[in-house]
Structures are given as structure tokens and as C-alpha cells.
Design a protein around this motif. Structure first.
Motif, short mmCIF file in Angstrom:
data_model
loop_
_atom_site.label_atom_id
_atom_site.label_comp_id
_atom_site.label_asym_id
_atom_site.label_seq_id
_atom_site.Cartn_x
_atom_site.Cartn_y
_atom_site.Cartn_z
N PRO A 463 0.79 -1.24 0.00
CA PRO A 463 0.00 0.00 0.00
C PRO A 463 0.82 1.29 0.00
O PRO A 463 0.36 2.32 -0.49
CB PRO A 463 -0.84 -0.09 1.29
CG PRO A 463 -0.15 -1.11 2.15
CD PRO A 463 0.55 -2.06 1.21
N THR A 464 2.05 1.28 0.54
CA THR A 464 2.80 2.55 0.58
C THR A 464 4.21 2.48 0.01
O THR A 464 4.82 3.52 -0.21
CB THR A 464 2.92 3.09 2.04
OG1 THR A 464 3.81 2.24 2.78
CG2 THR A 464 1.58 3.16 2.73
N VAL A 465 4.73 1.27 -0.20
CA VAL A 465 6.12 1.15 -0.65
C VAL A 465 6.19 0.95 -2.16
O VAL A 465 5.49 0.10 -2.72
CB VAL A 465 6.84 -0.01 0.07
CG1 VAL A 465 8.23 -0.22 -0.53
CG2 VAL A 465 6.93 0.28 1.57
N LEU A 466 7.05 1.75 -2.81
CA LEU A 466 7.39 1.48 -4.21
C LEU A 466 8.72 0.75 -4.20
O LEU A 466 9.72 1.28 -3.67
CB LEU A 466 7.55 2.78 -4.99
CG LEU A 466 6.28 3.41 -5.56
CD1 LEU A 466 5.39 3.93 -4.44
CD2 LEU A 466 6.61 4.53 -6.53
N ALA A 467 8.75 -0.45 -4.74
CA ALA A 467 10.00 -1.21 -4.75
C ALA A 467 10.19 -1.81 -6.14
O ALA A 467 9.24 -2.28 -6.76
CB ALA A 467 9.98 -2.30 -3.69
N THR A 476 22.70 -5.37 -10.73
CA THR A 476 21.30 -5.23 -10.35
C THR A 476 21.22 -4.30 -9.14
O THR A 476 21.97 -4.46 -8.18
CB THR A 476 20.69 -6.59 -9.97
OG1 THR A 476 20.74 -7.44 -11.12
CG2 THR A 476 19.25 -6.44 -9.52
N VAL A 477 20.34 -3.32 -9.23
CA VAL A 477 20.16 -2.37 -8.13
C VAL A 477 18.71 -2.48 -7.66
O VAL A 477 17.79 -2.51 -8.48
CB VAL A 477 20.47 -0.93 -8.60
CG1 VAL A 477 20.16 0.08 -7.51
CG2 VAL A 477 21.93 -0.82 -9.03
N SER A 478 18.53 -2.59 -6.33
CA SER A 478 17.17 -2.62 -5.78
C SER A 478 16.86 -1.31 -5.09
O SER A 478 17.71 -0.75 -4.40
CB SER A 478 17.02 -3.74 -4.74
OG SER A 478 17.13 -4.98 -5.37
N ILE A 479 15.63 -0.87 -5.28
CA ILE A 479 15.19 0.40 -4.70
C ILE A 479 13.90 0.13 -3.92
O ILE A 479 13.00 -0.54 -4.42
CB ILE A 479 14.88 1.42 -5.82
CG1 ILE A 479 16.16 1.74 -6.61
CG2 ILE A 479 14.31 2.72 -5.24
CD1 ILE A 479 16.23 1.13 -7.97
N ALA A 480 13.82 0.64 -2.70
CA ALA A 480 12.57 0.57 -1.94
C ALA A 480 12.33 1.92 -1.28
O ALA A 480 13.21 2.46 -0.62
CB ALA A 480 12.64 -0.53 -0.88
N VAL A 481 11.13 2.45 -1.51
CA VAL A 481 10.81 3.79 -1.01
C VAL A 481 9.44 3.75 -0.33
O VAL A 481 8.45 3.34 -0.94
CB VAL A 481 10.75 4.81 -2.17
CG1 VAL A 481 10.49 6.21 -1.63
CG2 VAL A 481 12.03 4.79 -3.00
N ASN A 482 9.41 4.20 0.90
CA ASN A 482 8.14 4.28 1.63
C ASN A 482 7.56 5.68 1.48
O ASN A 482 8.09 6.65 2.03
CB ASN A 482 8.39 3.94 3.10
CG ASN A 482 7.10 3.97 3.91
OD1 ASN A 482 6.01 3.95 3.35
ND2 ASN A 482 7.23 4.02 5.23
N LEU A 483 6.47 5.78 0.73
CA LEU A 483 5.87 7.10 0.49
C LEU A 483 4.77 7.42 1.50
O LEU A 483 3.73 7.96 1.14
CB LEU A 483 5.31 7.18 -0.93
CG LEU A 483 6.34 7.32 -2.05
CD1 LEU A 483 5.66 7.56 -3.39
CD2 LEU A 483 7.32 8.46 -1.77
#
Ligand code: ISL
Ligand code: CA
Length: 526
Positions: A463-467, A476-483
Motif C-alpha cells: 500500500p505505501t512502498v514502491l520497490a 542489479t540495483v534494488s530500490i525501496a521507497v516508503n511514500l
């Protein structure tokens, strides 16, 4: 890979960027004086909102002479100097190509309105009054009111999708199209890097059949423009299209289409909710933003290319629309903006976390669209509330260069947004939004996976994280962002098995992101 796939872009709204001569209005010498700041930030392309000669009814999107500069912004010599000085810093200047319409003060229109026989009469769209009088049809303009205005000189109506002072050009006329191509080549010869094409989806319209956006002739006109001006060059082209959909998107963008990329607004409009009303948007839902962004990531994963943006001069500030206005939210959004696949466009002031204007009084608004809305509002209170969330002026406040302002010696043409730490103070603070942008740009500029790597979504349903992952150049790069302003649980797999590249916070807990935390890792084992 073309150069424009590797760089980060920055949009300048000249009126509000930097004033060099103390008249309260930003100008080209002001921009030149801040080029070192932009180079230091790490950008490789500037989209310059219009600086052409204009009565400024729509802040320069009403052009009176495509081959001259508005005196309040400077001279052609200043413009040439800007192009050269930017080039010396490896920054390309992208001009705003506003060719759906001109100003009513353009000499083409001044001649056209005076006589049905004027050589440029057919450069515009004229129709007889309806039988019995009144506008030829019911088409409405985007800024309110009919899209037809009567000209007593010749007793015909002309067509305008924006203000009456912005008559639409008649793209069906081949001589008009040749004039536009010629003008474009004239700018290319001055050394610009490309064009941002204002409302380009509107040029193929057929007003008699009320087909306006993505009209029947759009694709042939783009095809011809490509042949006449763009083919064989490495110019970048970014078309603005409010109407592009997942179905039509690929028709604009290379290799199927002829533009480098488009600004499409699906992720913006999705956030407005059911009513699609920009003056009363739905409360921010990260999932809605994510779904729209990821759908376009998937669309152009193999072929094609996205322009990535979360704000511009027509939209509320990104940190207010998609966050709570805080520096923490500004950093989290920056992490999304600068790691998706596509060319990111930073809108001026977003790199210091500028929020909406927050004027609190109707008298401070300047934009013609907002003034029309305020005039039609049922009452003053609801009008002001609408402006505070939806006005384009939210993004048009001056850059806050120093604690005293630093934009101008004079009172600026429009007020500042409240509550932003200045560039000067943020440069001295390693924990500031600006310092985070610099680290993020440096990371992106030095990491092939983040520039041109493939996109792979993770956690579609959170519901709030874009990963997501970016894969390219053997990495390979992983991104996780809590909006969200609340913590978010995370499946362990997303952020384990790698080494840390960037973190908005001190700590990492692979099972939980803190409010507005963004984490970027290089995967070894993920
Ligand atoms: O801003 C809008 C929604 O509030 C649009 O109606 C906007 O006018 C549309 O996005 C087109 O924008 C471009 O063309 C306009 C100009 O006013 C905008 O600044 C420009 O970006 C007319 O040239
Ligand atoms: Ca000035």
C-alpha cells in the motif's frame, strides 16, 4: 545509447529562477549566473520554459515572435551566451516549442485578423458564426469559456483552446508548417539540444468534427517534422501529451514513433480521483501513483523511453501533492524520480523541497487559469481553497537562494512559498534535501543500471512502498521507497543480499522501512 538517456534533466521556469537586474523578474543572465550550481547538482540538460517575445498573458506560452527574446528575460545575445556557457558545462539547452498557438500579438495574427485576404489568414482557424449567430460550435477552452472568439473586423470567429489571446494555428496549412520547420532549424543552428513540444497532441485537431486531442493529422505532422528538422540529428524531443494512453503512448515514442519521449500525465490525473478535478484532488494514495508509473515502466521496458516527472510549472509541488510537504517526503520522492527507467526531469526548487505556495489570500495569485477559476468560484472561501491545492502558481514561486531570499533585489513578481530552507543553508547541511539530491544524482550518473538498465517491479501490492529493480551493465540495483508518514513492513527478500548505495536514514531494518525512508542497494545475492 543516445546521450539523453543517460542524463538527468532540470526544468527552469525563467520568471522565477534568478533575477539579475533587480526588476523582480527572473532572466537569462540570472540563469547563466547559476549554471555552476546546476553543473554541481549533476544535471546534463535544461528544459527552459519559454523566453520568447511575448505579452505574457500566459507567462510566455503566448509567443509574439519565435525568433526574439522577451526584453524582461534578456536578448538574443544573452540566449546565445546561455547556450554556449551551458555547453561548456556539458549541459544541453532544450527550448520550449509552443506551436499549437501563437499570441494574438504575433504579426501573423495581427495581419490575419485584419482581412480575410491577408496572406496569413489561413495560418489560423476561422469559421462563420452559427446560423442565427453565436460561436460556430460549443467547444470550450481549457481555461474556461468558449474556444471561439468573434472578430468584428471580418465577422468571423477564430479558434483558441487556451485564452482568447492565444489563437490556435491551423496546421492544415502547409505554408504554416514550413514556417514552423524553418523556425526550428533556426534554433537548432544556434546550438540548442532539442525541443520540449507544448501540447503537441493538439496540433492534429479537426475542429469541425470536434476531434481535438490526438486528432487525425497528428501522426502525419510529426512524421513530416521529423523528416524536415529532426532526422539524422541527435536532438532530443519531448512531447507534452495530456491525452497519451497506454494504447497511444508507443505511437509517439521511438522506435515506433518519432519523438525521444513524452510527458504523459496518467500518474498525475490518476491522483485526482474519480472526479478528475485538479482543484479538489483525492487524498494521496501511493498505490495509485505506483500503478500508473509502473504501467508506463512496463510499456517502455524493452523498446521506447519514458520522461519521468512528478511536478512542473503547471502542477502543484510534488512534495505537497504526493507527500506531506516535509523534507523527508521530498527525499523519498526524489529517490523515486531519479531511479525509475527514463530521463528524470527535476523541476526547479524541488531539489530544495519547496512546497506549495501557501499564499492564504486570493490577491497573491497571478496565473490566468487560477484567476478565471477564482472569478467563477461559488464563493471566495472555496475559490481560495481550490487555488491553494490546484493552482499552477504553487510551482511558480521564486527560488529561495539564500535566507534573505536571494532571488532579486526587488520584491518578486510573485510571492515565495513559505517554509523552505534556502539553497545556501542546504549546501552547508549534509542532511538537507539538496545534499541528498546531489548524492542521488552522483549515484545515478555513475551507475549504468540506474541510467539505462531494465525495470522490474517488486511488491506490486504494497500500500505505501514502491520497490523495484534496475538491471543493466552487469549489475542489479534494488530500490525501496516508503511514500508514507508511517512505517511500513517489508518482506525480507527485498533489501537483503546486497550492499548499501544510498539511504535517507541512518539505519536499515530489512523488515521495516521508517516513514519516508528510501533505500538503494547493489545486489550481490538478491
Ligand atoms: O495546466 C493545465 C491543467 O491545469 C493544463 O490545462 C495546461 O494548460 C496544459 O497542461 C497545457 O500546458 C501547456 O500549454 C499551455 C500553457 O499554459 C502551459 O503552461 C503549458 O505547459 C498553453 O500553452
Ligand atoms: Ca530581471
Amino acid at each position: 545509447m543516445p546521450w539523453w538517456q543517460k542524463v538527468c534533466a532540470y526544468q527552469i521556469y525563467p520568471r522565477s529562477f534568478m533575477d539579475s537586474n533587480g526588476d523582480g523578474i527572473g532572466d537569462i543572465p540570472g540563469i547563466i549566473s547559476r549554471l555552476d550550481y546546476l553543473a554541481d547538482l549533476g544535471i546534463g540538460m535544461i528544459w527552459l520554459s519559454p523566453v520568447y517575445r511575448s505579452p505574457m498573458r500566459d507567462n510566455g506560452y503566448d509567443i509574439a515572435d519565435y525568433r526574439d527574446i522577451a526584453p524582461e528575460f534578456g536578448t538574443l545575445a544573452d540566449m546565445d551566451r546561455l547556450i554556449a556557457e551551458a555547453q561548456a558545462r556539458r549541459i544541453g539547452i532544450v527550448m520550449d516549442l509552443v506551436v499549437n498557438h501563437t499570441s494574438d500579438r504575433h504579426r501573423w495574427f495581427e495581419a490575419a485578423r485584419s482581412s480575410r485576404d491577408a496572406p496569413t489568414r489561413d495560418y489560423y482557424i476561422w469559421r462563420d458564426p452559427a446560423p442565427g449567430g453565436g460561436p460556430p460550435s460549443g467547444i470550450q477552452s481549457f481555461f474556461g469559456g468558449p474556444a471561439w472568439t468573434h472578430c468584428p473586423e471580418t465577422d468571423q470567429y477564430y479558434f483558441h483552446l487556451f485564452t482568447p489571446e492565444q489563437p490556435d494555428l491551423n496546421w492544415r496549412n502547409p505554408r504554416l508548417r514550413a514556417e514552423i520547420h524553418d523556425m526550428m532549424r533556426w534554433w537548432v543552428a544556434r546550438g540548442i539540444a532539442g525541443f520540449r513540444m507544448d501540447v503537441i497532441d493538439l496540433i492534429g485537431k479537426d475542429v469541425d468534427r470536434a476531434l481535438i486531442a490526438e486528432g487525425p493529422h497528428l501522426w502525419t505532422y510529426l512524421d513530416e517534422m521529423h523528416r524536415e528538422v529532426l532526422a539524422g540529428t541527435d536532438l532530443v524531443t519531448i512531447g507534452e501529451s495530456w491525452h497519451a494512453s497506454l494504447e497511444t503512448g508507443p505511437r509517439y515514442v521511438a522506435p515506433k514513433g518519432l519523438l525521444s519521449m513524452i510527458f504523459q500525465f496518467n500518474h498525475i490525473v490518476a491522483g485526482w480521483g474519480e472526479g478528475r478535478n485538479k482543484w479538489a484532488p483525492a487524498p494521496f494514495d501511493p498505490r495509485v501513483l505506483k500503478q500508473a508509473l509502473f504501467a508506463w515502466q512496463a510499456l517502455f521496458d524493452e523498446e521506447g523511453w519514458n520522461a519521468i516527472f512528478l511536478g512542473n510549472h503547471d502542477l502543484p509541488r510534488m512534495v505537497s501533492a504526493f507527500g506531506d510537504g516535509s523534507p523527508a517526503a521530498a527525499k523519498a520522492l526524489a529517490a523515486v524520480l531519479l531511479t525509475l527507467r527514463g530521463t528524470p526531469f527535476i523541476y526547479q526548487g524541488d531539489e530544495i523541497g519547496t512546497p506549495n505556495a501557501g499564499f492564504g489570500s486570493a490577491a497573491q495569485y497571478r496565473d490566468v487559469e487560477t484567476l478565471n477559476m477564482l472569478a467563477d468560484a461559488p464563493d471566495a472561501k472555496s475559490g481560495l481553497a481550490a487555488a491553494e491545492v490546484g493552482s499552477r502558481d504553487n510551482a511558480r514561486t521564486p527560488m529561495r537562494w539564500s535566507d534573505k531570499g536571494g532571488f532579486s533585489q526587488a520584491p518578486p513578481w510573485i510571492g515565495f512559498s513559505a517554509a523552505t530552507a534556502s539553497v545556501e543553508s542546504q549546501e552547508a547541511d549534509s542532511g538537507s534535501v539538496l545534499s541528498f539530491y546531489k548524492r542521488l544524482l552522483a549515484l545515478r550518473n555513475g551507475t549504468e543500471a540506474l541510467q539505462t538498465g531494465r525495470f522490474e517491479a517488486l511488491l506490486d501490492d504494497h500500500p505505501t512502498v514502491l520497490a523495484f529493480r534496475r538491471i543493466g551493465g552487469g549489475q542489479t540495483v534494488s530500490i525501496a521507497v516508503n511514500l508514507a508518514g508511517t512505517s511500513a513492513e517489508l518482506p525480507v527478500a527485498v533489501l537483503s543480499g546486497g550492499s548499501l548505495l544510498l539511504n535517507t536514514h541512518e539505519d536499515i531494518n530489512p523488515q521495516c522501512l521508517l516513514p519516508y525512508q528510501a533505500v538503494i542497494i547493489a545486489c550481490h545475492d538478491c
